[in-house]
Design a protein around this motif. Structure first.
Motif, PDB file in Angstrom:
ATOM      1  N   ARG A 213      22.407  -6.769   7.834  1.00 42.66           N
ATOM      2  CA  ARG A 213      21.764  -8.087   7.710  1.00 42.66           C
ATOM      3  C   ARG A 213      22.407  -9.099   8.672  1.00 42.66           C
ATOM      4  O   ARG A 213      21.715  -9.832   9.362  1.00 42.66           O
ATOM      5  N   PHE A 214      23.745  -9.114   8.721  1.00 45.92           N
ATOM      6  CA  PHE A 214      24.452  -9.990   9.680  1.00 45.92           C
ATOM      7  C   PHE A 214      23.991  -9.683  11.108  1.00 45.92           C
ATOM      8  O   PHE A 214      23.682 -10.569  11.891  1.00 45.92           O
ATOM      9  N   PHE A 215      23.971  -8.388  11.424  1.00 44.19           N
ATOM     10  CA  PHE A 215      23.609  -7.959  12.788  1.00 44.19           C
ATOM     11  C   PHE A 215      22.197  -8.427  13.124  1.00 44.19           C
ATOM     12  O   PHE A 215      21.967  -9.054  14.167  1.00 44.19           O
ATOM     13  N   ASN A 216      21.253  -8.169  12.220  1.00 41.74           N
ATOM     14  CA  ASN A 216      19.857  -8.550  12.477  1.00 41.74           C
ATOM     15  C   ASN A 216      19.691 -10.062  12.628  1.00 41.74           C
ATOM     16  O   ASN A 216      18.801 -10.520  13.348  1.00 41.74           O
ATOM     17  N   SER A 217      20.554 -10.792  11.943  1.00 43.78           N
ATOM     18  CA  SER A 217      20.390 -12.244  12.015  1.00 43.78           C
ATOM     19  C   SER A 217      21.156 -12.856  13.190  1.00 43.78           C
ATOM     20  O   SER A 217      21.253 -14.075  13.299  1.00 43.78           O
TER      21      SER A 217
END
Lengths: 336, 336
Positions: A213-217
């Motif tokens: 989720r961090f990466f995608n955001s």
């Protein structure tokens, strides 16, 4: 570190978390069941779109039902190019059929339609702590997730194991995703669930999904070093030449010492009549999968690895514009 | 203690040591194989008569071959009077046939022809150390052997467990002998052999056979006290009412704490969503068989026992003259 040194990688839109690939490795079985239950509750409560689609999969329901590793053949050896694409006879083992179903669901392996990341949950009777097992030592996604878990779970011994096998020859379920790894946790007897091992797996999966989720955001993950254990060879038990029965067990001085350097001349086995058999290799190596239950039939008493220090670059997700440019054939920093 | 306070018991002429009653409990499997090998060597070397006939038995060869607990049904539940003597159909499970073979070989159960002592070798995934499990808390032979092992192996945690079941209802292989007990050692995952557990079993069996030789040759064994753990009840896992799947694992605070007193209110389970389930009994009891792999299907997460202090008398073997007198119907100190 400068922003232009950051490697940009495609978004991870679809992630699969698989349990029960081996039906008697119970942490993954009960964790996926629990996650399915929680997902159902969340869906009932809110209609919000998740920033990542998480597929929860129970891989081998028949083996789970019988609490056995497999019914006909080891499912986690059925995902080679040859096995997935070979001819099908009438007497094909159940797991080969199931492998094609899973390949259709999560793959097809090697295609653009494959899920972005497969995390396949396993247990071992060996004292290995939490291990990532992957076919690549330069898959920045897997290595960054590993590093994230290491930092978030400092009390759990954690290692990254690399099996140097080509993509075509790679045989396990996690090889179906664009990225993939097995999360292997032990020691836990097969057919048993131990609360501490279950909890470590649950927390590990939560941190993995958080990272995605961090990466995608758009979070930038700084580069650094990771120790990678590359598998060098397997060692079998001493066996009776006639019956093929084992004639020795792992030596008490080696038992439970996974990832402690084994030196030439160190004790390896203790025969059932009491003698010590020593390691005759010429190079000190790191033992792992010491006394794994399921490997007696595979002729593996332990595996040996060489450790190396791998530099991983800083990474961030590729933006929409970069993605488009890439799709139109413009130069991009990274090849998939 | 005066000589006339010594209980005289019949000679133990024939002793059976059985392994592989559960085919995936590997210490017994490899120990009996090793003893058979050693016996062959000794027989080749000398013609001397042993003071006791020791029968080495591999109880469930089919299950051993598949490295499973059993093939059709649990062999170690097939030795009740009803199962051994009931009608046989065409579709009778393999283990019921094998139980009759073993009963013919070592019994018949309850008859004068039965072997004098059966020691049946088992492993558990529970952290139980070395346990004797027997149906009697006043079998002086079993209790004296237990006491002998306790003294000879002070580094191994050792307990005597009593299942209060009648001789007719007793269901395990060791119930076929005139005296009998299961030697249960753990923790060891099923399908795995750990050198330390194997060695403890080997040393235990050697001391047991030494004791029988001492006994037969007239040694007087002094009486004393033994702690006996009498099984009170089993506790099952919390389960889903629809699927019957377990919804919790043994609590980390209880795991591996076999024979540590469990008090009302102590943590018993941790559910897969993280809640603690507590022990609701009114009496502190001793838990054992905590998280035994094979008992998930039997609905047993752990068993609970009450501890008592049992006084055992001094014993010696009955001499030839006493034996004769006994056979002619004269009064004897002890009934069999």
């Amino acid at each position: 570190m400068e922003v232009d040194e950051v490697v940009c990688l495609p978004r991870l839109s679809r992630v699969a978390v698989c349990g029960g690939t081996h039906g008697n490795e119970l942490s993954g079985v009960y964790l996926v069941r629990e996650l399915l239950k929680e997902e159902k509750k969340v869906k009932e409560k809110e209609d919000e779109e998740e920033p990542v689609a998480v597929l929860m999969v129970l891989s081998n329901p028949r083996a789970m039902q019988q609490c056995r590793r497999y019914v006909d053949t080891d499912l986690n050896r059925c995902f080679t190019h040859a096995t997935l694409n070979g001819p099908m006879s009438d007497t094909v083992p159940y797991e080969m059929i199931r492998a094609r179903e899973l390949n259709a669901m999560l793959g097809p392996k090697g295609s653009p339609e494959a899920v972005d990341l497969v995390c396949d949950l396993h247990n071992t009777t060996a004292n290995m702590g939490l291990c990532f097992i992957a076919y690549s030592d330069c898959d920045w996604i897997c290595l960054h997730i590993f590093r994230h878990l290491q930092r978030q779970m400092p009390d759990i011994p954690m290692r990254y194991i690399h099996f140097d096998v080509s993509s075509k020859e790679s045989y396990s379920l996690d090889s179906v995703g664009k990225h993939g790894f097995a999360m292997e946790i032990g020691p836990q007897p097969h057919g048993v669930v131990r609360s501490n091992i279950y909890t470590a797996m649950k927390v590990g999966v939560q941190h993995m999904l958080d990272w995605v989720r961090f990466f995608n955001s758009g979070t930038i993950f700084e580069g650094g070093f990771v120790d990678v254990f590359t598998m060098v060879k397997h060692i079998d038990y001493p066996r009776d030449s006639e019956t093929h029965n084992i004639t020795a067990a792992i030596h008490p001085q080696l038992q439970d010492r996974d990832f402690c350097l084994l030196h030439p001349g160190d004790a390896l086995f203790q025969t059932f009549s009491g003698e010590t058999v020593r390691y005759k290799g010429s190079e000190p190596l790191y033992p792992f999968f010491i006394n794994e239950c399921a490997y007696y039939e595979k002729g593996i008493a332990l595996s040996l690895a060489r450790k190396k220090h791998v530099m991983i670059p800083s990474i961030r997700v590729r933006t929409g514009q970069e993605q488009e440019a890439n799709e139109q054939g413009f130069a991009s920093e990274e090849e998939e």
